[in-house]
Every structure is written in structure tokens, then in C-alpha cells.
Write a protein that holds these residues in place. Structure first.
Motif, mmCIF file in Angstrom:
data_model
loop_
_atom_site.group_PDB
_atom_site.id
_atom_site.type_symbol
_atom_site.label_atom_id
_atom_site.label_comp_id
_atom_site.label_asym_id
_atom_site.label_seq_id
_atom_site.Cartn_x
_atom_site.Cartn_y
_atom_site.Cartn_z
ATOM 1 N N ASP A 59 65.198 114.330 123.535
ATOM 2 C CA ASP A 59 64.233 113.498 122.578
ATOM 3 C C ASP A 59 64.588 113.890 120.735
ATOM 4 N N ARG A 60 65.824 113.658 120.842
ATOM 5 C CA ARG A 60 66.293 113.325 120.161
ATOM 6 C C ARG A 60 67.195 111.878 120.044
ATOM 7 N N LEU A 61 67.789 111.682 121.448
ATOM 8 C CA LEU A 61 67.712 110.289 121.433
ATOM 9 C C LEU A 61 66.530 109.300 121.215
ATOM 10 N N VAL A 62 65.184 109.702 121.750
ATOM 11 C CA VAL A 62 63.826 109.220 121.626
ATOM 12 C C VAL A 62 63.758 108.660 119.817
ATOM 13 N N TYR A 66 63.528 105.248 118.240
ATOM 14 C CA TYR A 66 62.727 104.476 118.157
ATOM 15 C C TYR A 66 62.362 104.501 116.664
ATOM 16 N N GLY A 67 63.120 105.331 116.110
ATOM 17 C CA GLY A 67 63.230 106.067 114.486
ATOM 18 C C GLY A 67 61.791 106.373 113.846
ATOM 19 N N GLU A 88 75.674 101.730 125.456
ATOM 20 C CA GLU A 88 74.351 100.887 125.935
ATOM 21 C C GLU A 88 72.618 101.202 125.283
ATOM 22 N N ILE A 89 72.545 102.436 125.300
ATOM 23 C CA ILE A 89 71.253 103.167 124.757
ATOM 24 C C ILE A 89 70.885 102.269 123.583
ATOM 25 N N VAL A 106 63.236 106.048 127.611
ATOM 26 C CA VAL A 106 64.637 106.374 127.573
ATOM 27 C C VAL A 106 65.388 106.994 128.664
ATOM 28 N N GLN A 107 64.599 108.359 129.729
ATOM 29 C CA GLN A 107 64.747 108.365 130.801
ATOM 30 C C GLN A 107 65.120 107.119 131.379
ATOM 31 N N GLN A 108 64.037 106.555 131.838
ATOM 32 C CA GLN A 108 64.877 105.796 132.559
ATOM 33 C C GLN A 108 65.331 104.549 132.723
#
Ligand code: PHE
Length: 346
Positions: A317-320, A324-325, A239-240, A116-118
């Protein structure tokens, strides 16, 4: 003399059948050794005349030299062959690819936070942002003072800090330290993001860890507005998640921004019904942000009369977890391969 005449051709005939160094050495010993035909001839010379001795001795020397030459040539030939054989055996096939899977080995993969960072870095790079890095070990100036959080300010209690024994150094509690370093190293206008690990002495639960990840962002120039901030944040989230996500903006307090906001997204784990990740409220705090406080610009050697800007601190982390659930942040650092191997591999 007769014996000597056939020695070289006999040697040549046997030489042809030989392919290994030890056999070649044996053959040489057989012809030139004490029991060999030349030695035999020489032993029998004791009864010969002086003239016979001279002729036969000279011939014997010629034969010896001829055999030695044939021997050396064959030796070289065998050595070359042995080197070539060794080279072809030791060859490494660098084209070997997914056959590692056939060998039962597990292909390596990126950690979901890295993935996700990349992805986010790429989104910001495409919008003209630089990607900056900063140290995990910081001092009070970069973590607090330059961010408008003086020693006496109650905001220092908002973040439970891991201090070093010297009471001067600490593990950075947020990536906002990268704002300070970024400002001091460049002149406006500029825009950059700075991802990395941050550390807080907190109790862990489904949505809190002591080590987690943020992605800081900062844009400074002339006439930058809250509208610009919202535009970049919405672009990022669409976008994410590859779809329009529902967001809401609430006022939020951070000493380094004025006005400050909390940007929440509708919880994608429960769809807004309420779960352990969104603490039953249906919304997840994802993106604290705001307009850079004039004191922060000053600490970064930037004239707040001329320039302004926005900053945000995305909780990676929350975004990840949303993307991905994943329902518990502690999975991310568990090191459990059953968890890690569910994400994209190379
Ligand atoms: N540094 C803040 C935190 O860790 C987040 C933030 C960054 C808020 C930038 C506003 C602007 O909580």
C-alpha cells in the motif's frame, strides 16, 4: 365439375399473396371449410345420379388432397422464414467494444493495489521467481512459531493480532506465513514472492489501516549474500518508479531474519521535506528484509548448514501511495469511485 376444376388454381393464386401463418389458416378454412367451394359442390350432389356422385366425389377428394399438400408446403416455408427472422433479430453482436461508453456506462478498471501488485509480480517473474498464494486464516505455527516467534516471545506483541474465538486461529498478520508454506513445499534452491492481504488490529491514520497488503519474497540456495538481497531490492524499486530512488538501509529487528534491515526510500510525496505520509521524517519505511534465520530454515525442513537465503516483506500500500502520490492510505479501501476511476482501466 367446372367449379372443382378452378378451385386448385384459385387457391394457388391466393396462396402467393400470403406471408403469415394466420392468413394461411384463414385461406385454408375459406377453401376447405363448410362455406367453401368443395362443401358447396357436395351439398348440391343430393340431386345427382349415382354415377355423377361417384365421379364428382372422387374429383372433390383429389382437389382436397391437392389443397392440403399446397397448404403444408406453404406452412413449412412460412415457419422457416419466421425462424430466420427471429434469429436475425435476436443476434448478439459480440464485437461490441468501447460503445459501452457511448451508452453512458463506466468502464471497469483495476484497483491501484492490483495494478502495482501485477507489475511487481511481472518484475519478479522475469527474474526467475514463482508467485505463491496463501490463506488469510492461519494458525500459530505458520504465523509465529515457524518464524522463530515462540509463544513467550515479546515479538508477538509487535503485531496486534485478530484472533478467532478458538484462540488457535488468526487472521495472518503478515505474508511471512507464505515463506513457511513455500519452504515446506519445495527443495532449495528456490525463489518466490507471495502477495496478499494482511490484518492487524490497529488504529487507523493516514499511513495505517487494519487491512493492508504485503508482498513477501524469499530466495534460498547456497552462498546467498546481503549483496544479493540489496541487488534484488534496488532492481525492484528502480523498475517500479522508473527512476533511481534514494534508499537507505538501517538495522531492523525481526525474529525471522538475522541480520535484519529496514529499507527506507526518500518520501516521494514531499520529496523529503516531511509530510503526514512519512510522519515528517522525509523517509518512508518500505521494505523490511534480512537474511533468513537458521531456525526458520529448520522449521521449513531446510539444513541451515548447507543453505541460506534472504527474505523481505514489501509494504504494497505504501508503495502504491508513493507511486501515485496518494496522501492517505484510507482512500485505498474507501470504495469511492471518484478515487478508483483515476487509475488505468481495461
Ligand atoms: N513480516 C514482516 C512484517 O510484517 C516483514 C518482514 C518480512 C521482515 C520478511 C523481514 C523479512 O512486518
Amino acid at each position: 365439375m367446372q367449379i372443382l376444376e378452378s378451385v386448385v388454381s384459385d387457391f394457388k393464386a391466393e396462396l402467393q399473396t400470403i406471408t403469415k401463418t394466420p392468413d394461411l389458416l384463414n385461406l385454408k378454412a375459406k377453401f376447405l371449410g363448410k362455406q367453401g367451394p368443395i362443401s358447396e359442390v357436395m351439398k348440391n350432389l343430393k340431386d345427382a345420379t349415382v354415377e355423377e356422385k361417384r365421379l364428382i366425389g372422387a374429383r372433390a377428394n383429389e382437389v382436397k388432397t391437392a389443397i392440403e399438400e399446397l397448404f403444408s408446403a406453404k406452412m413449412q416455408e412460412i415457419e422457416l422464414q419466421e425462424i430466420n427472422e427471429k434469429l436475425s433479430k435476436d443476434k448478439v453482436d459480440i464485437s461490441l467494444t468501447d460503445s459501452v461508453l457511448d451508452l453512458g456506462l463506466q468502464a471497469a478498471g483495476f484497483h491501484p493495489v492490483t495494478l502495482v501488485q501485477q507489475e511487481i509480480e511481472d518484475i519478479f517473474i522475469s527474474m526467475g521467481f514463482e508467485v505463491l498464494d496463501g490463506p488469510h486464516i492461519e494458525d500459530e505455527f505458520h504465523n509465529f512459531e515457524a518464524l522463530n516467534i515462540p509463544a513467550t516471545h515479546p515479538a508477538r506483541d509487535m503485531q496486534d493480532t485478530f484472533w478467532f474465538a478458538d484462540k488457535k486461529h488468526l487472521l495472518r498478520t503478515h505474508t511471512s506465513t507464505i515463506q513457511v508454506r513455500g519452504m515446506l513445499e519445495r527443495k532449495p534452491p528456490f525463489r518466490f514472492v507471495g502477495p496478499g492481504k494482511v490484518f492487524r488490529c490497529e488504529r487507523t491514520d493516514a499511513s495505517h489501516e487494519m487491512v493492508f497488503h504485503q508482498l513477501e519474497g524469499m530466495m534460498v540456495g547456497e552462498n546467498i549474500s546481503v549483496g544479493n538481497l540489496i541487488y534484488f531490492m534496488k532492481t525492484l524499486l528502480t523498475e517500479i518508479f522508473k527512476k533511481e530512488v534514494e534508499v537507505r538501509l538501517r538495522p531492523g529487528f525481526f525474529p525471522f531474519v538475522e541480520p535484519g534491515f529496514e529499507l527506507d526510500i526518500r518520501c516521494l510525496i514531499c520529496g523529503g521535506k516531511g509530510c503526514s505520509v512519512c510522519k515528517q521524517v522525509g523517509w518512508v519505511e518500505l521494505l523490511p528484509c534480512g537474511m533468513v534465520h537458521p531456525n526458520v530454515l529448520r522449521a521449513g525442513n531446510i539444513d541451515p548448514e548447507k543453505y541460506n537465503g534472504f527474505a523481505f516483506g514489501l509494504g504494497l500500500d505504501r508503495l502504491v501511495m508513493m507511486k501515485y502520490g496518494i496522501d492517505d492510505i484510507r482512500h485505498l479501501h474507501s470504495g469511492d469511485l471518484r478515487f478508483n476511476s483515476q487509475f488505468k482501466s481495461f
